[in-house]
Design a protein around this motif. Structure first.
Motif, mmCIF file in Angstrom:
data_model
loop_
_atom_site.group_PDB
_atom_site.id
_atom_site.type_symbol
_atom_site.label_atom_id
_atom_site.label_comp_id
_atom_site.label_asym_id
_atom_site.label_seq_id
_atom_site.Cartn_x
_atom_site.Cartn_y
_atom_site.Cartn_z
ATOM 1 N N LYS A 6 0.871 -1.179 0.000
ATOM 2 C CA LYS A 6 0.000 0.000 0.000
ATOM 3 C C LYS A 6 0.902 1.221 0.000
ATOM 4 C CE LYS A 6 -2.492 1.493 3.590
ATOM 5 N NZ LYS A 6 -3.589 1.684 4.584
ATOM 6 N N LYS A 7 0.786 2.048 -1.041
ATOM 7 C CA LYS A 7 1.652 3.222 -1.090
ATOM 8 C C LYS A 7 0.988 4.345 -1.880
ATOM 9 C CE LYS A 7 4.458 2.221 -5.221
ATOM 10 N NZ LYS A 7 5.848 2.177 -5.716
ATOM 11 N N GLU A 8 1.392 5.570 -1.536
ATOM 12 C CA GLU A 8 0.920 6.749 -2.263
ATOM 13 C C GLU A 8 1.969 7.116 -3.300
ATOM 14 O OE1 GLU A 8 -0.175 11.379 -1.298
ATOM 15 O OE2 GLU A 8 -0.938 9.835 0.051
ATOM 16 N N LEU A 9 1.519 7.365 -4.524
ATOM 17 C CA LEU A 9 2.417 7.699 -5.622
ATOM 18 C C LEU A 9 2.675 9.198 -5.661
ATOM 19 C CD1 LEU A 9 0.730 5.457 -8.346
ATOM 20 C CD2 LEU A 9 2.559 4.842 -6.744
ATOM 21 N N GLU A 10 3.658 9.610 -6.449
ATOM 22 C CA GLU A 10 3.992 11.025 -6.557
ATOM 23 C C GLU A 10 2.838 11.854 -7.104
ATOM 24 O OE1 GLU A 10 7.580 11.609 -8.729
ATOM 25 O OE2 GLU A 10 8.826 10.490 -7.312
ATOM 26 N N ASN A 11 1.999 11.228 -7.939
ATOM 27 C CA ASN A 11 0.846 11.954 -8.502
ATOM 28 C C ASN A 11 -0.367 11.930 -7.572
ATOM 29 O OD1 ASN A 11 -0.115 9.316 -8.780
ATOM 30 N ND2 ASN A 11 0.386 9.218 -10.946
ATOM 31 N N GLU A 12 -0.153 11.511 -6.325
ATOM 32 C CA GLU A 12 -1.154 11.501 -5.254
ATOM 33 C C GLU A 12 -2.179 10.383 -5.395
ATOM 34 O OE1 GLU A 12 -2.805 15.417 -4.952
ATOM 35 O OE2 GLU A 12 -0.985 16.259 -4.089
#
Length: 211
Positions: A6-12
């Motif tokens: 589970k992770k948040e990407l740079e593009n949110e």
């Protein structure tokens, strides 16, 4: 609990991946599926498909603080009834994945690299894409092509899309993870550019698009 990533990407955008290791009963407990949806799942004959649906539910429970109600539009595109967030879902026998974004449309697709993708070459690739295939990583390359085009298809929600003629993926060399560039050509000839990302893990490939 088999939350794989589970992770948040740079593009949110936020991505979640669930590894299905539980029994069906264990997934029922983890998923907290609403009764009406649980009834719908109970009519699915395949145990594997029932587990995939329950795993999606279990994954959503880890990605939202509140209880969410999953539904689908007539074209099959998923949405959350009590949250305006954009969502796309994908699953195989062993993994399910979800991508979320507050504002941008999204698409995601996963496939097992143990599947034979030779049929994809004829039905989904353009002549230029076929010429770009490399013998040493042909099946993996075909899998990435397919997932990329499926992710764009889910992002667009367009009926009767011709993967070979309307979605063109720029040449790439398969790696553990990377970026892809794609062009969608609509029936009027107008073009739209897309940037995608992909990753491979545990004999699976995952591709997603945001915006």
């Amino acid at each position: 609990m088999a939350l794989y990533l589970k992770k948040e990407l740079e593009n949110e955008a936020e991505i979640g991946i669930w590894h299905i290791t539980e029994t069906e009963e264990e997934l029922k407990e983890l998923s907290a599926t609403p009764s009406d949806e649980m009834e719908e799942i109970s009519f699915i004959r395949s145990e594997s498909l029932r587990k995939q649906r329950l795993a999606v539910r279990a994954l959503l429970n880890t990605m939202f603080d509140e209880k969410v109600y999953l539904s689908h539009h007539d074209n099959g595109k998923p949405y959350i009834e009590n949250n305006p967030i954009n969502i796309s879902i994908t699953h195989t026998a062993n993994y399910v994945a979800v991508i979320l974004h507050d504002e941008e449309d999204v698409g995601i697709d996963i496939e097992s690299l143990d599947r034979d993708f030779s049929a994809v070459e004829k039905k989904a690739l353009s002549e230029d894409e076929i010429e770009d295939l490399e013998d040493d990583k042909r099946n993996e390359q075909l899998a990435i092509y397919w997932c990329a085009k499926e992710a764009i298809f889910k992002r667009l929600s367009v009926y009767n899309l011709d993967f070979a003629e309307q979605i063109e993926i720029e040449r790439f060399r398969p790696r553990g993870e990377g970026e892809l560039e794609a062009t969608f050509i609509n029936k009027d000839g107008d073009e739209e550019e897309f940037d995608l990302e992909y990753m491979t893990f545990d004999r699976h490939v995952l591709v997603w698009v945001v915006g």
